[in-house]
Design an enzyme around this catalytic site. Sequence first.
Site, PDB file in Angstrom:
ATOM      1  N   ILE A 144      -4.275  -5.234  -0.513  1.00 19.57           N
ATOM      2  CA  ILE A 144      -3.881  -5.430  -1.912  1.00 19.57           C
ATOM      3  C   ILE A 144      -4.475  -6.712  -2.482  1.00 19.57           C
ATOM      4  CG2 ILE A 144      -1.797  -4.026  -1.722  1.00 19.57           C
ATOM      5  CD1 ILE A 144      -0.159  -6.618  -1.645  1.00 19.57           C
ATOM      6  N   THR A 155      -1.309  -8.748   3.425  1.00 20.77           N
ATOM      7  CA  THR A 155      -1.906  -8.398   2.115  1.00 20.77           C
ATOM      8  C   THR A 155      -3.413  -8.181   2.135  1.00 20.77           C
ATOM      9  OG1 THR A 155      -2.425 -10.595   1.154  1.00 20.77           O
ATOM     10  CG2 THR A 155      -0.124  -9.863   1.034  1.00 20.77           C
ATOM     11  N   SER A 204       7.292  -0.085   3.850  1.00 20.74           N
ATOM     12  CA  SER A 204       6.160  -0.559   4.640  1.00 20.74           C
ATOM     13  C   SER A 204       6.428  -0.567   6.132  1.00 20.74           C
ATOM     14  CB  SER A 204       5.784  -1.981   4.199  1.00 20.74           C
ATOM     15  OG  SER A 204       5.414  -2.010   2.845  1.00 20.74           O
ATOM     16  N   CYS A 205       7.610  -1.007   6.526  1.00 20.97           N
ATOM     17  CA  CYS A 205       7.836  -1.344   7.927  1.00 20.97           C
ATOM     18  C   CYS A 205       9.097  -0.688   8.459  1.00 20.97           C
ATOM     19  CB  CYS A 205       7.972  -2.846   8.102  1.00 20.97           C
ATOM     20  SG  CYS A 205       6.656  -3.772   7.334  1.00 20.97           S
ATOM     21  N   THR A 251       0.796  -1.223   0.000  1.00 23.40           N
ATOM     22  CA  THR A 251       0.000   0.000   0.000  1.00 23.40           C
ATOM     23  C   THR A 251       0.835   1.283   0.000  1.00 23.40           C
ATOM     24  OG1 THR A 251      -2.045  -0.943   0.881  1.00 23.40           O
ATOM     25  CG2 THR A 251      -1.583   1.340   1.453  1.00 23.40           C
ATOM     26  N   ASN A 276       8.123  -6.722  13.252  1.00 21.19           N
ATOM     27  CA  ASN A 276       7.458  -5.466  12.927  1.00 21.19           C
ATOM     28  C   ASN A 276       6.008  -5.494  13.360  1.00 21.19           C
ATOM     29  OD1 ASN A 276       6.813  -7.414  10.919  1.00 21.19           O
ATOM     30  ND2 ASN A 276       6.064  -5.771   9.599  1.00 21.19           N
ATOM     31  N   LEU A 277       5.252  -4.611  12.802  1.00 25.72           N
ATOM     32  CA  LEU A 277       3.839  -4.495  13.151  1.00 25.72           C
ATOM     33  C   LEU A 277       3.034  -5.741  12.808  1.00 25.72           C
ATOM     34  CD1 LEU A 277       1.545  -2.592  14.080  1.00 25.72           C
ATOM     35  CD2 LEU A 277       1.341  -1.874  11.715  1.00 25.72           C
ATOM     36  N   CYS A 278       3.418  -6.439  11.747  1.00 23.84           N
ATOM     37  CA  CYS A 278       2.648  -7.593  11.292  1.00 23.84           C
ATOM     38  C   CYS A 278       3.424  -8.902  11.430  1.00 23.84           C
ATOM     39  CB  CYS A 278       2.193  -7.392   9.846  1.00 23.84           C
ATOM     40  SG  CYS A 278       1.252  -5.879   9.584  1.00 23.84           S
ATOM     41  N   THR A 279       4.511  -8.885  12.129  1.00 20.58           N
ATOM     42  CA  THR A 279       5.316 -10.047  12.547  1.00 20.58           C
ATOM     43  C   THR A 279       5.974 -10.809  11.401  1.00 20.58           C
ATOM     44  OG1 THR A 279       3.610 -11.811  12.614  1.00 20.58           O
ATOM     45  CG2 THR A 279       3.751 -10.337  14.530  1.00 20.58           C
ATOM     46  N   GLU A 280       6.169 -10.172  10.224  1.00 24.77           N
ATOM     47  CA  GLU A 280       6.833 -10.900   9.140  1.00 24.77           C
ATOM     48  C   GLU A 280       8.253 -10.404   8.865  1.00 24.77           C
ATOM     49  OE1 GLU A 280       4.995  -7.521   6.694  1.00 24.77           O
ATOM     50  OE2 GLU A 280       4.789  -8.486   8.634  1.00 24.77           O
TER      51      GLU A 280
END
Length: 966
Positions: free
Chosen positions: A762, A759, A358-359, A343, A571-575
């Site tokens: 997207i 995702t 993104s992160c 995004t 990070n915020l989304c753990t990836e």
Amino acid sequence: MDTIATPDEPSVTVTAPKALRVIKRNGDVVAFDADKIAVAMSKAFIGVEGDNAATSSRVRDFVRQSTESIEQAFLRRMPDGGTLHIEDIQDQVELALMRAGEQRVARAYVLYREAHARARAAAGGDIVKPHPSLNVTLADGSTRPLDLGRIETLVSDACEGLANVDAQKIVDDSLKNLYDGVTVDGVSQALMMTARTLVEKDPDYTYVTARLLQDNLRREALSFLGIVDEATYREMADLYAPAFKAYIAKGIAFEQLDPRLAEFDLDRLGEALDHHRDNAFTYLGLQTLYDRYFIHRDEVRYELPQVMFMRVAMGLALGEDDREARAIEFYELLSSFDYMASTPTLFNAGTVRSQLSSCYLTTVPDELDGIYSAIRDNALLSKWAGGLGNDWTPVRALGSWIKGTNGKSQGVVPFLKVVNDTAVAVNQGGKRKGAVCAYLETWHLDIEEFLELRKNTGDDRRRTHDMNTANWVPDLFMKRVFDGGEWTLFSPATCPDLHDLYGAAFEQRYEEYEAMTRTGELKLYKRVRAKDMWRRMLSMLFETGHPWITFKDPCNLRSPQQHAGVVHSSNLCTEITLNTSADEIAVCNLGSVNLAQHVVDGRLDGEKLRKTVHTAVRMLDNVIDINYYAVPQASHSNAKHRPVGLGIMGFQDALYARDIAYASDAAVEFADRSMELVSYHAIEASSDLAAERGPYRSFEGSLWSQGILPIDSIQKLKTERGEKYIELDESATQDWDRLRDKIAGQGMRNSNVMAIAPTATISNICGVTQSIEPTYQNLYVKSNLSGEFTVVNAPMVNDLKARGLWDEVMINDLKYYDGSAQPIDRIPDDLKAKYATAFEVEPKWLVEAAARRQKWIDQAQSLNLYIKGVSGKKLDVTYRMAWFRGLKTTYYLRALGATSVEKSTVDRGTLNAVSNGTPTASTSPGPAAEPPRREPRGVEDFLQGKGGQRAPSAGEIDELGCEACQ
């Protein structure tokens, strides 16, 4: 009131209010005349019962009462008057006959209507000219006759190539909702709403709705750009190119687009725009783009879909030698949905402030200036839509001595409250709520209070209701849980080196500190049972959805960059698993391959995947040099290490295309082989870029430079953790030796290459299932910032159609059972297995598939876990298994309680309601007996569980507010 009588028809008293009008089939609007209802009904009786019906008192009374009833129904519906369509009136006549039990007459009436419809169609259709009396109000207030021919063209274009939609029905039903003076937008809305209501009957109507929405987009953008007032889909073949050039000029003049875009060969790029690709959008996807992505000025969107993709492609090609060729290559990938950038890249590529990453991951130091500097960095990064992961482990715990004041610290929690409020205040540039996740290691003395940050009870000054939290769990803690040992909590003020240690080195030093507590050298500590702490972690995860559970040691032991630092958090989304320090803020740029687009004729197309991945990695690498960095530590880190995160989405759709159930060994095998291919091509693409552009600056000393690839790093994890605590499949099919040799000769352009992001947004744009998730429901209403959208599982509908099972009854059954195929007896078992939804797939299959992917990934994956019939035992088993299988992180827990209420087969009051809520967790059964303690011997030990507990009730789990990784 007048009494109407004719020689061969019964008299009837009727009222003809002037306020009601009727749209005839040719478009004319006439006054409502109830006499015509009476005449039509009388003729229907005469046609069945003969001429005697004309004088029958029964028929006369029935006709009079029914006519009055129908008229009153319309008056109640429109007390202030309005416009009806002739079909509405005939529907009411037919209904009145059926309700009265006049089945023969009703059947004759239906046949009469059908015969006349066929005759009209044979004569060239109902609508043969512009509307003579129904006018459309234009934006300037003027009016013109409704162009019925254009409506037919729009709908025909929208239905082109779709076998299961009815264009005439959309036209007819839409006309019923139009009135004299309707606005141009009102006409478009009527068309879209009509198509939208049909989505549940056939998924193809979502494409029809999207294509009708395109008419709005074209009118808004093209008129603003000064091209034309409106255009059809076919006309866009010639209009996209001039619209594109006008858009670039306007965007630069408005200081929204990068002036360098004007230096491209705009004629060449404009010719490359493919208007056919506008037809690939679902309604949800296109509406999402319109509401949140398209560039606008004064609330007018002047960016069209293909223009947006080209703008992003140009923004990513700014540094290329042959910019036009690369921009077209990037555009082809984005507009085909084979790959989609994250995004922030879609938002900002090609704009004057190109924050595309993104992160952002930060480490917070243990001193006041550093703490507030970190909070300031959060604010700046959040302003430009970055998702934040903060490592708070270095900050001293509650009760620690403060040398400067000779006082005692209040610990981590008060600062986290400030972080929470900062995320709310700096709401990503005013676009959406700021999003941050705080990480804390499990040995930190404040961990118990950290676990409770998201509770709705307790001192609200020590609660953070708007931010996310995550446990950063060392392997030693998990071993103590398995072995039934004790666990000691420390303050980093007295044990500062634990923060930077992992694996065997961490275990050795931790045990030394434990020994110091027994000799009295360390006085600030707390000892607990490891299993009690673990249960509390799981309880809070279930109750509040936080903190998430992530694993420190596999993130570090398998990191290619362990020579250059330490991974202190995700990070915020753990990836994302990148090194952070006081001097470096880790940055990652994300994008996702649409796996479903690469399954051709039931097989994964390896060559297409190779081309997609190579172009995608190039696009991601370009982001690093183009990106705007809000803080210098991020710029320094990204330039030095150049990490990127290529992931996948549409995994469930790919399984559908291969006729594979998610809960199966075949799905696990496909997860393995597909991720191996992505990994192989992504690593090779980065190495090839290194040959072209040079390796990243910190390459020497990395695992890459030692010939150790992600698949090889598993051995290091096994060695340091101990093989009895890990069980992993290590099979491979590609020529990895060849790739090792290539890296040895060329190096790597990027320190990290892969990460699987959520995702959620997207994937909506591309019309596929998000990330690696199983299908949520087969029929439901999805709510987001763009509104509510009916979502139907198209592959399931197609399979049911092939077996003659898709009908109104099936639709209503799916609604009633919240989109689940399992309770519907008509659906065969093989389709029930294939279309099992997220809560119907046992979590072990999610973990197994994730473990197979993890062996190929140099970072991590956003893994949501869905657990139905949740209990303490089930949570315990699932999360232990995640660790045992070598996963680096987990993300949200989605839990359904074991005591959910069964739906009654008698009360069908919710038959037409489609569920659109996130499931809520409910209380699970009481504790189970704990088996004798023994050494783990494999997954079967875990599947039997070790103990259990009563899980607390929980409310809905909040959705992530940030779209950085989405």
